[in-house]
Design a protein around this motif. Structure first.
Motif, PDB file in Angstrom:
ATOM      1  N   LEU A 143       8.056   4.142  21.089  1.00  0.00           N
ATOM      2  CA  LEU A 143       7.800   5.110  19.925  1.00  0.00           C
ATOM      3  C   LEU A 143       7.764   6.348  20.111  1.00  0.00           C
ATOM      4  O   LEU A 143       8.043   7.519  19.666  1.00  0.00           O
TER       5      LEU A 143
ATOM      6  N   LEU B 277      12.599   5.366  11.398  1.00  0.00           N
ATOM      7  CA  LEU B 277      11.886   6.428  10.724  1.00  0.00           C
ATOM      8  C   LEU B 277      12.319   7.750  11.461  1.00  0.00           C
ATOM      9  O   LEU B 277      12.090   8.902  10.759  1.00  0.00           O
TER      10      LEU B 277
ATOM     11  N   ALA C 162       0.824  -9.946   5.533  1.00  0.00           N
ATOM     12  CA  ALA C 162       1.859  -9.383   6.133  1.00  0.00           C
ATOM     13  C   ALA C 162       1.611  -8.051   6.129  1.00  0.00           C
ATOM     14  O   ALA C 162       2.273  -7.080   5.799  1.00  0.00           O
TER      15      ALA C 162
ATOM     16  N   GLU D 230       0.675  -1.148  -0.166  1.00  0.00           N
ATOM     17  CA  GLU D 230      -0.023  -0.101   0.042  1.00  0.00           C
ATOM     18  C   GLU D 230       0.792   1.329  -0.217  1.00  0.00           C
ATOM     19  O   GLU D 230       0.635   2.173  -0.498  1.00  0.00           O
TER      20      GLU D 230
ATOM     21  N   LEU E 205      17.513  -1.472  22.793  1.00  0.00           N
ATOM     22  CA  LEU E 205      17.214  -0.326  22.258  1.00  0.00           C
ATOM     23  C   LEU E 205      18.144   0.925  22.415  1.00  0.00           C
ATOM     24  O   LEU E 205      18.460   0.690  23.248  1.00  0.00           O
TER      25      LEU E 205
HETATM   26  C1  LIG Z   1       9.056   4.304  14.936  1.00  0.00           C
HETATM   27  C2  LIG Z   1       9.227   2.989  15.247  1.00  0.00           C
HETATM   28  C3  LIG Z   1      10.160   2.519  15.782  1.00  0.00           C
HETATM   29  C4  LIG Z   1      10.337   0.980  16.118  1.00  0.00           C
HETATM   30  N1  LIG Z   1      11.468   0.438  16.754  1.00  0.00           N
HETATM   31  C5  LIG Z   1      11.654  -0.697  17.024  1.00  0.00           C
HETATM   32  C6  LIG Z   1      12.980  -1.135  17.549  1.00  0.00           C
HETATM   33  O1  LIG Z   1      13.413  -0.346  18.056  1.00  0.00           O
HETATM   34  N2  LIG Z   1      12.829  -2.494  17.572  1.00  0.00           N
HETATM   35  C7  LIG Z   1      11.941  -3.483  17.184  1.00  0.00           C
HETATM   36  O2  LIG Z   1      11.967  -4.582  17.094  1.00  0.00           O
HETATM   37  N3  LIG Z   1      10.607  -2.964  16.467  1.00  0.00           N
HETATM   38  C8  LIG Z   1      10.744  -1.418  16.397  1.00  0.00           C
HETATM   39  N4  LIG Z   1       9.415  -1.151  15.671  1.00  0.00           N
HETATM   40  C9  LIG Z   1       8.509  -2.034  15.603  1.00  0.00           C
HETATM   41  C10 LIG Z   1       8.783  -2.718  13.798  1.00  0.00           C
HETATM   42  O3  LIG Z   1       8.953  -1.724  13.032  1.00  0.00           O
HETATM   43  C11 LIG Z   1       7.761  -3.627  13.557  1.00  0.00           C
HETATM   44  O4  LIG Z   1       7.459  -4.739  14.387  1.00  0.00           O
HETATM   45  C12 LIG Z   1       7.789  -4.176  12.185  1.00  0.00           C
HETATM   46  O5  LIG Z   1       7.506  -2.943  11.132  1.00  0.00           O
HETATM   47  C13 LIG Z   1       6.464  -5.044  11.897  1.00  0.00           C
HETATM   48  O6  LIG Z   1       6.649  -5.549  10.869  1.00  0.00           O
HETATM   49  P1  LIG Z   1       5.234  -6.059   9.788  1.00  0.00           P
HETATM   50  O7  LIG Z   1       5.760  -6.245   8.276  1.00  0.00           O
HETATM   51  O8  LIG Z   1       4.579  -6.974  10.362  1.00  0.00           O
HETATM   52  O9  LIG Z   1       4.516  -4.647   9.636  1.00  0.00           O
HETATM   53  P2  LIG Z   1       4.838  -3.032   8.869  1.00  0.00           P
HETATM   54  O10 LIG Z   1       6.318  -2.821   8.634  1.00  0.00           O
HETATM   55  O11 LIG Z   1       3.846  -2.408   9.468  1.00  0.00           O
HETATM   56  O12 LIG Z   1       4.382  -3.530   7.390  1.00  0.00           O
HETATM   57  C14 LIG Z   1       2.954  -3.822   6.940  1.00  0.00           C
HETATM   58  C15 LIG Z   1       2.880  -3.292   5.662  1.00  0.00           C
HETATM   59  O13 LIG Z   1       1.660  -3.645   4.967  1.00  0.00           O
HETATM   60  C16 LIG Z   1       1.150  -2.679   4.169  1.00  0.00           C
HETATM   61  N5  LIG Z   1      -0.558  -2.963   4.196  1.00  0.00           N
HETATM   62  C17 LIG Z   1      -1.298  -2.952   5.065  1.00  0.00           C
HETATM   63  N6  LIG Z   1      -2.386  -3.625   4.704  1.00  0.00           N
HETATM   64  C18 LIG Z   1      -2.249  -3.809   3.449  1.00  0.00           C
HETATM   65  C19 LIG Z   1      -3.161  -4.096   2.066  1.00  0.00           C
HETATM   66  N7  LIG Z   1      -4.471  -4.623   2.493  1.00  0.00           N
HETATM   67  N8  LIG Z   1      -2.682  -3.989   0.937  1.00  0.00           N
HETATM   68  C20 LIG Z   1      -1.301  -3.747   0.802  1.00  0.00           C
HETATM   69  N9  LIG Z   1      -0.521  -3.379   1.699  1.00  0.00           N
HETATM   70  C21 LIG Z   1      -0.960  -3.325   2.855  1.00  0.00           C
HETATM   71  C22 LIG Z   1       1.256  -1.387   5.190  1.00  0.00           C
HETATM   72  O14 LIG Z   1       1.008  -0.276   4.600  1.00  0.00           O
HETATM   73  C23 LIG Z   1       2.891  -1.613   5.734  1.00  0.00           C
HETATM   74  O15 LIG Z   1       3.474  -1.169   4.616  1.00  0.00           O
HETATM   75  C24 LIG Z   1       9.325   0.290  15.642  1.00  0.00           C
HETATM   76  C25 LIG Z   1       8.202   0.890  14.949  1.00  0.00           C
HETATM   77  C26 LIG Z   1       8.129   2.300  14.746  1.00  0.00           C
HETATM   78  C27 LIG Z   1       6.717   2.765  14.043  1.00  0.00           C
END
Ligand SMILES: Cc1cc2nc3c(=O)[nH]c(=O)nc-3n(C[C@H](O)[C@H](O)[C@H](O)COP(=O)(O)OP(=O)(O)OC[C@H]3O[C@@H](n4cnc5c(N)ncnc54)[C@H](O)[C@@H]3O)c2cc1C
Length: 475
Positions: free
Chosen positions: A162, A49, A108, A38, A326
């Motif tokens: 965060l 970020l 995912a 997306e 962290l």
């Molecule tokens: C500012 C910040 C700092 C962080 N710091 C840490 C840290 O220090 N250590 C740590 O371990 N974790 C940290 N995290 C958490 C970590 O970033 C997440 O655990 C990780 O990004 C999760 O991965 P994911 O792929 O499951 O989800 P995401 O990274 O959220 O990816 C999901 C993706 O799917 C897309 N999507 C959703 N629905 C749809 C759809 N229907 N069609 C197409 N695309 C779709 C979304 O737009 C998104 O791009 C942090 C998070 C943030 C926001």
């Protein structure tokens, strides 16, 4: 021969890792892989970020540029959301009006920021008032940066990891920042009460004001944010950032009749309750747990790649022991397992160094490490994580362990893990450095170390200095 179609919905950190794991098992040639994202970018490191908030480009935190997908024959569909999926028809539909067939699909979809439903926050059309932001995506931080001006007053709602990161980023931009936290301890899920005091002092030293045990009742201002109300008391603010938790994105799965609880329910092989459909990452719920950090997600990706490619059809994900290491707003914090000695017989060992602002605590049960909190200096974390993971008995002098985490004869101390996100040990890093990876980017490309939360990058730089042939002293 036509290859089976594998659709991956979402292109976040889980997908980036899943693609690597698939590639390592020949999965990108075995399947015709399509990734629907997306967001308009190649997968990026969400953990970093703040670099974008403080002026960097998204490219700087990109994990997979668009070319990566093309070079490996992966069809990448950026800027397009999957809006509907039919399990029976094995088809999904996207926001650009197209229809796609799949043999296997993986959710995912990650999480969204949980924004509380406070009075005055939203306009009649449901969007947030000018000056109010979530903190989850590159677009969120770009909008924050566009709005923020030096000298403005910002309120950050949520004093977890965060929130503190957002507060630091805004402080670096020259804003005067107040963190507003519902609980009495900052990062209350990772840090105990005393550790919270050390963390608070470190955060306050950065010039950030901290308000704890405060509940936000309303956002003030007519057309744009002018402050927060705590019910009786108000805090003037020109912008407000919400970072008060996350909510797994399960809407698409739920509307497609995939059983969900808080997350999409998966078994030990990341299978949902419908055949051919899997889920991984922050959207998945395994054994009543939805994980919110990358290390468990990476473990899930490995199992899922084994299962999908058939590399190990009996691979099983049995849950993760969660630990966090962290750099929160520049302050080292590590936490694992229990943060308090809450059972009779539990032993708590604490070391306080007031002048350095360092707090270290172990929670010991039956002579084994069941929890630890480190604030201000997390150098013992790598060794402690190993003790926590493998449950080895602790030495009688617990202080040895607290000092370095390495006091276990024959334990992991002889080859400590440096990158806890990717489980990379010193020996592997030294090997890579000696065979030519003598810069941080080369070492990270080769071993993945430093590409998760990034908190080990200082240690990596030291290892390069100590071991790179070009920097070794010639006799
Ligand atoms: C500012 C910040 C700092 C962080 N710091 C840490 C840290 O220090 N250590 C740590 O371990 N974790 C940290 N995290 C958490 C970590 O970033 C997440 O655990 C990780 O990004 C999760 O991965 P994911 O792929 O499951 O989800 P995401 O990274 O959220 O990816 C999901 C993706 O799917 C897309 N999507 C959703 N629905 C749809 C759809 N229907 N069609 C197409 N695309 C779709 C979304 O737009 C998104 O791009 C942090 C998070 C943030 C926001």
């Amino acid at each position: 021969m036509t290859r089976p179609a594998l659709a991956i919905i979402g292109n976040g950190m889980a997908t980036a890792r899943l693609l690597d794991e698939l590639a390592a098992r020949g999965g990108l040639t075995k399947f015709a892989v399509t990734v629907f994202g997306e967001e308009p970018h190649g997968a990026y490191n969400r953990i970093l970020l703040n670099r974008v908030l403080t002026g960097g480009a998204v490219d700087e935190i990109t994990l997979k540029p668009r070319a990566w997908y093309a070079e490996r024959g992966v069809q990448f569909v950026p800027g397009v959301a999957v809006t509907r999926l039919s399990h029976a028809a094995q088809r999904l539909w996207t926001s650009d009006g197209r229809e796609h067939f799949f043999d296997t699909a993986v959710f995912a979809t990650g999480s969204t920021a949980r924004v509380p439903d406070v009075e005055g926050l939203r306009r009649p059309d449901g969007t947030m008032k000018r000056g109010a932001f979530a903190y989850r995506t590159a677009a969120d931080v770009q909008q924050m940066r566009y709005h923020a001006r030096p000298g403005m007053r910002a309120a950050v709602v949520g004093g977890g990891l965060l929130g503190l990161e957002a507060a630091k980023g805004l402080t670096d931009l020259g804003l005067s920042v107040t963190v507003v936290h519902l609980f009495d301890v900052l990062m209350n899920r990772q840090v105990d009460a005393l550790g919270g005091q050390f963390l608070r002092r470190a955060i306050e030293r950065l010039g950030i004001t901290v308000r704890t045990s405060v509940s936000t009742k309303a956002v003030l201002g007519d057309k744009r944010v002018e402050g927060l109300s705590f019910g009786g008391e108000t805090l003037p603010a020109d912008m407000v950032v919400f970072s008060s938790g996350i909510k797994p994105r399960v809407d698409l799965a739920r509307e497609s009749d995939v059983p969900c609880n808080a997350g999409i329910l998966v078994d030990n092989q990341l299978r949902t309750q419908l055949t051919r459909l899997y889920a991984v990452g922050e959207c998945a719920e395994h054994d009543r747990t939805v994980y919110g950090t990358v290390q468990p997600i990476y473990e899930q990706c490995k199992v899922l790649a084994d299962v999908l490619t058939g590399a190990d059809p009996s691979a099983a994900y049995r849950g993760s022991k969660v630990y966090t290491k962290l750099k929160v707003a520049g302050v080292e914090v590590a936490s694992m397992g229990r943060i308090d000695a809450d059972r009779t017989g539990d032993e708590s060992v604490q070391v306080i160094e007031e002048a350095r602002g360092v707090y270290r605590k172990l929670v010991v049960r039956d002579n084994r490490l069941v929890g630890a909190v480190l604030v201000g200096d997390a150098s013992a974390a790598a060794g402690l994580v190993q003790l926590f993971d493998d449950g080895s008995p602790l030495p009688p002098n617990r202080l040895d362990v607290l000092a370095s985490g390495e006091a276990i004869p024959g334990g992991g101390g002889s080859d400590p893990e440096v990158c806890n996100c990717h489980h990379v040990r010193t020996s592997a890093l030294v090997g890579a450095i000696r065979s030519g990876c003598d810069t941080l980017p080369k070492l990270s490309d080769q071993t993945r170390a430093g590409t998760g939360c990034g908190s080990c990058r200082g240690q990596l730089a030291n290892l390069i200095l100590q071991n790179a042939p070009s920097t070794c002293r010639k006799e």
